[in-house]
Design a protein around this motif. Structure first.
Motif, PDB file in Angstrom:
ATOM      1  N   LEU A  53       0.840  -1.098  -0.122  1.00 38.82           N
ATOM      2  CA  LEU A  53       0.044   0.129   0.102  1.00 38.82           C
ATOM      3  C   LEU A  53       0.917   1.383  -0.091  1.00 38.82           C
ATOM      4  O   LEU A  53       0.407   2.298  -0.638  1.00 38.82           O
ATOM      5  CB  LEU A  53      -0.640   0.017   1.207  1.00 38.82           C
ATOM      6  N   ILE A  54       1.890   1.306   0.715  1.00 41.55           N
ATOM      7  CA  ILE A  54       2.845   2.399   0.792  1.00 41.55           C
ATOM      8  C   ILE A  54       3.334   2.720  -0.367  1.00 41.55           C
ATOM      9  O   ILE A  54       3.714   4.025  -1.009  1.00 41.55           O
ATOM     10  CB  ILE A  54       3.978   2.146   1.877  1.00 41.55           C
ATOM     11  N   LEU A  55       3.611   1.607  -1.142  1.00 39.68           N
ATOM     12  CA  LEU A  55       4.572   1.742  -2.673  1.00 39.68           C
ATOM     13  C   LEU A  55       3.418   2.114  -3.609  1.00 39.68           C
ATOM     14  O   LEU A  55       3.718   2.809  -4.631  1.00 39.68           O
ATOM     15  CB  LEU A  55       5.218   0.579  -3.087  1.00 39.68           C
ATOM     16  N   THR A  56       2.066   2.005  -3.546  1.00 38.95           N
ATOM     17  CA  THR A  56       1.095   2.119  -4.563  1.00 38.95           C
ATOM     18  C   THR A  56       0.107   2.915  -4.319  1.00 38.95           C
ATOM     19  O   THR A  56      -0.636   3.536  -5.171  1.00 38.95           O
ATOM     20  CB  THR A  56       0.656   0.712  -5.023  1.00 38.95           C
ATOM     21  N   LYS A  57      -0.389   3.221  -2.949  1.00 45.45           N
ATOM     22  CA  LYS A  57      -1.486   4.181  -2.740  1.00 45.45           C
ATOM     23  C   LYS A  57      -0.852   5.323  -1.813  1.00 45.45           C
ATOM     24  O   LYS A  57      -1.790   5.965  -1.198  1.00 45.45           O
ATOM     25  CB  LYS A  57      -2.342   3.301  -1.754  1.00 45.45           C
ATOM     26  N   PRO A  65      -0.209   9.162  -0.479  1.00 46.45           N
ATOM     27  CA  PRO A  65      -0.311  10.354  -1.005  1.00 46.45           C
ATOM     28  C   PRO A  65       0.700  11.193  -1.758  1.00 46.45           C
ATOM     29  O   PRO A  65       1.959  10.528  -1.254  1.00 46.45           O
ATOM     30  CB  PRO A  65      -0.787  11.311   0.119  1.00 46.45           C
ATOM     31  N   LYS A  66       0.793  11.894  -2.598  1.00 48.03           N
ATOM     32  CA  LYS A  66       1.954  12.628  -3.238  1.00 48.03           C
ATOM     33  C   LYS A  66       2.898  13.406  -2.103  1.00 48.03           C
ATOM     34  O   LYS A  66       3.885  13.422  -2.495  1.00 48.03           O
ATOM     35  CB  LYS A  66       1.418  13.343  -4.142  1.00 48.03           C
ATOM     36  N   HIS A  67       2.043  13.883  -1.320  1.00 47.71           N
ATOM     37  CA  HIS A  67       2.943  14.662  -0.295  1.00 47.71           C
ATOM     38  C   HIS A  67       3.555  13.804   0.775  1.00 47.71           C
ATOM     39  O   HIS A  67       4.196  14.515   1.561  1.00 47.71           O
ATOM     40  CB  HIS A  67       2.120  15.789   0.368  1.00 47.71           C
ATOM     41  N   LEU A  68       3.584  12.513   0.585  1.00 47.15           N
ATOM     42  CA  LEU A  68       4.287  11.886   1.803  1.00 47.15           C
ATOM     43  C   LEU A  68       5.900  11.859   1.847  1.00 47.15           C
ATOM     44  O   LEU A  68       6.256  11.923   2.726  1.00 47.15           O
ATOM     45  CB  LEU A  68       3.757  10.349   1.581  1.00 47.15           C
ATOM     46  N   GLY A  69       6.410  12.097   0.783  1.00 51.83           N
ATOM     47  CA  GLY A  69       7.750  12.422   0.441  1.00 51.83           C
ATOM     48  C   GLY A  69       8.672  11.005   1.219  1.00 51.83           C
ATOM     49  O   GLY A  69       8.201  10.009   0.978  1.00 51.83           O
ATOM     50  N   LYS A 102      -6.066   7.929   5.458  1.00 53.58           N
ATOM     51  CA  LYS A 102      -7.118   7.958   4.684  1.00 53.58           C
ATOM     52  C   LYS A 102      -6.866   7.111   3.357  1.00 53.58           C
ATOM     53  O   LYS A 102      -7.739   6.252   2.836  1.00 53.58           O
ATOM     54  CB  LYS A 102      -7.692   9.282   4.125  1.00 53.58           C
ATOM     55  N   ASN A 103      -5.700   7.121   2.872  1.00 47.48           N
ATOM     56  CA  ASN A 103      -5.482   6.512   1.464  1.00 47.48           C
ATOM     57  C   ASN A 103      -5.496   5.019   1.648  1.00 47.48           C
ATOM     58  O   ASN A 103      -5.959   4.324   0.764  1.00 47.48           O
ATOM     59  CB  ASN A 103      -4.203   6.910   0.798  1.00 47.48           C
ATOM     60  N   TYR A 104      -4.831   4.622   2.855  1.00 45.20           N
ATOM     61  CA  TYR A 104      -4.621   3.408   2.895  1.00 45.20           C
ATOM     62  C   TYR A 104      -5.891   2.647   3.286  1.00 45.20           C
ATOM     63  O   TYR A 104      -6.465   1.554   2.901  1.00 45.20           O
ATOM     64  CB  TYR A 104      -3.675   2.941   3.986  1.00 45.20           C
ATOM     65  N   ARG A 105      -6.682   3.322   4.150  1.00 43.63           N
ATOM     66  CA  ARG A 105      -8.143   3.124   4.719  1.00 43.63           C
ATOM     67  C   ARG A 105      -9.086   2.623   3.511  1.00 43.63           C
ATOM     68  O   ARG A 105      -9.650   1.882   3.143  1.00 43.63           O
ATOM     69  CB  ARG A 105      -8.701   4.030   5.677  1.00 43.63           C
TER      70      ARG A 105
END
Length: 342
Positions: free
Chosen positions: A31-35, A37-41, A311-314
Motif C-alpha cells: 500500500l505504501i508503494l502504490t497508494k 499520498p503525493k505529499h508523503l515524501g 485515509k489513502n490506505y483505509r
C-alpha cells in the motif's frame, strides 16, 4: 500453569503472530508503494523501513522461540537447543540479535518523531532525509541495536555464577537440563550464607547502558512529539490554502503516536515491570513468559494504526473488500420473457 504449558502457549502465540505480522506488514508495504499520498515524501521509506524490521523481528522470534524468565535478582532470555539449526554458539549470537531488535525498535520511533517535526516546521535539516543522507538516519536504530547486542552478548553472557544459581530452578519448572538451552541475562547480585550481598559489577554496567538508551529514546519521543503536536495545532488554526496537506500531517502524526504506544504497552512497560521485580528480588518465575508473549504480538499489531488512520490506505482496503464482496455475491438468474402472443 507449569513451565512446559507456558512454553506451549508461548509457541502457539509466536507462530500465529509471526504469520499475521508477515502478511499485514507485507500488505502495508504494498500500500505504501502504490497508494501513498503525493505529499508523503521520504516518510514512506521510513514506514517501509519499520515494516521490514518487524517482519525480520517476527521471523527471528518464531525461529528462536525465546522465553523471558525471572528468578530472584536475575532475568534471562532462554533459547532451547531442541530442533534448532544452530548449536549453542550460533544461538547465543542470534539471542543477542534478539536483544538488539528490542533496542532498535525504540530508536526507530524516535527517528520518526524527529522527521515529523522537521516536516511540519520546514526545518532545513529535512534535506538530510533525501538521497543517500537518509542512510544516516536509518543507521541510528542500528547503533541502538548494536549497543543492546553487545550488552547481551558480552555484559550479560552465561557464566558460572548465573548457571549455578538458575540451573535447579529451570530444571524443576521447565524440565530442562543446563546443557539443553542457552541463555543471556544479568545476574545482579547474590546473597552469601553469612547474609552479605555480593554485587556483580559487570551486569550492572550493562543494565546502566540499556537504561541510558531507553531514557534517551523516550525523551526524544516525548520532546519532539509535543513540539510536533503544538506546531500542527498552530498550522490548523492559521492555515486555509493547504488544508489537505495539514490534514495528511495530522493523520500521519496520530498514526505515529498510536503506533509508538504499541511497543511501549506491549514491550517496554512489561519489560520495565520485570526489571523492577528483579531489583526487588521478587521471583516472577514462569509468569515472566507474559513478556515473551507481548513482544511476539507487537510486530503483528503495530502496522494496524497506519492502515486504519491514513485515509489513502483505509480507502484502498475498503475498496478492496467491497470488490471482493461483489465478486463473491451470487449473480441473480435471468428470468426468461414469456411469450404472450401479443
Amino acid at each position: 500453569m507449569l513451565g512446559k504449558e507456558w512454553s506451549a502457549l508461548l509457541k502457539l502465540i509466536q507462530d500465529v503472530s509471526a504469520v499475521f505480522s508477515i502478511v499485514i506488514n507485507t500488505f502495508l508495504i504494498a500500500l505504501i508503494l502504490t497508494k501513498s499520498p503525493k505529499h508523503l515524501g521520504a516518510y514512506k521509506w521510513l514506514m517501509i523501513y519499520i515494516s521490514v524490521f518487524e517482519i525480520f523481528y517476527s521471523i527471528l522470534d518464531v525461529f528462536l522461540v525465546p522465553q523471558h524468565y525471572s528468578h530472584g535478582p536475575t532475568f534471562l532470555v532462554i533459547v532451547g537447543l531442541k530442533d534448532k539449526l544452530f548449536g549453542p554458539p550460533g544461538l547465543l549470537i542470534l539471542n543477542s540479535c534478539y536483544w538488539g531488535c528490542f533496542g532498535a525498535s525504540m530508536a526507530m520511533f524516535a527517528v520518526h518523531f524527529v522527521y515529523r517535526w522537521l516536516v511540519v516546521t520546514k526545518h532545513p535539516l529535512i534535506e538530510t532525509f533525501y538521497g543517500w543522507k537518509i542512510c544516516i538516519w536509518f543507521s541510528v536504530p542500528m547503533w541502538y541495536g548494536l549497543t543492546w547486542i553487545c550488552t547481551g552478548y558480552i555484559l550479560s553472557a552465561p557464566n558460572e555464577h548465573t548457571s549455578r544459581f538458575i540451573k535447579d530452578n529451570i530444571k524443576e519448572i521447565f524440565e530442562l537440563k543446563i546443557d539443553a538451552y542457552v541463555y543471556l541475562g544479568p545476574f545482579l547480585y547474590e546473597r552469601a550464607d553469612n547474609g552479605t550481598v555480593n554485587v556483580h559489577i559487570v551486569p550492572f554496567i550493562g543494565l546502566a547502558i540499556i537504561s541510558g538508551t531507553i531514557i534517551s529514546s523516550v525523551t526524544i519521543v516525548l520532546v519532539f512529539g509535543i513540539l510536533c503536536y503544538q506546531k500542527i495545532s498552530c498550522l490548523v488554526a492559521i492555515t486555509v490554502g493547504s488544508g489537505k496537506l495539514i490534514k495528511l500531517q495530522r493523520q500521519l502524526f496520530f498514526a505515529l503516536v498510536i503506533q509508538t504506544l504499541v511497543p511501549f504497552l506491549l514491550m517496554h512497560i512489561p519489560a520495565a515491570i520485570m526489571f523492577a521485580f528483579v531489583f526487588l528480588d521478587i521471583d516472577l518465575g514462569v509468569y515472566s513468559a507474559v513478556v515473551s508473549m507481548t513482544i511476539a504480538i507487537y510486530p503483528a499489531v503495530d502496522p494496524i494504526p497506519t492502515l486504519v488512520i491514513v485515509k489513502n490506505y483505509r480507502k484502498a482496503i475498503i475498496s478492496y473488500l467491497s470488490l471482493e464482496c461483489v465478486r463473491k455475491s451470487p449473480v441473480p438468474a435471468t428470468i426468461p420473457k414469456m411469450n404472450t402472443g401479443l
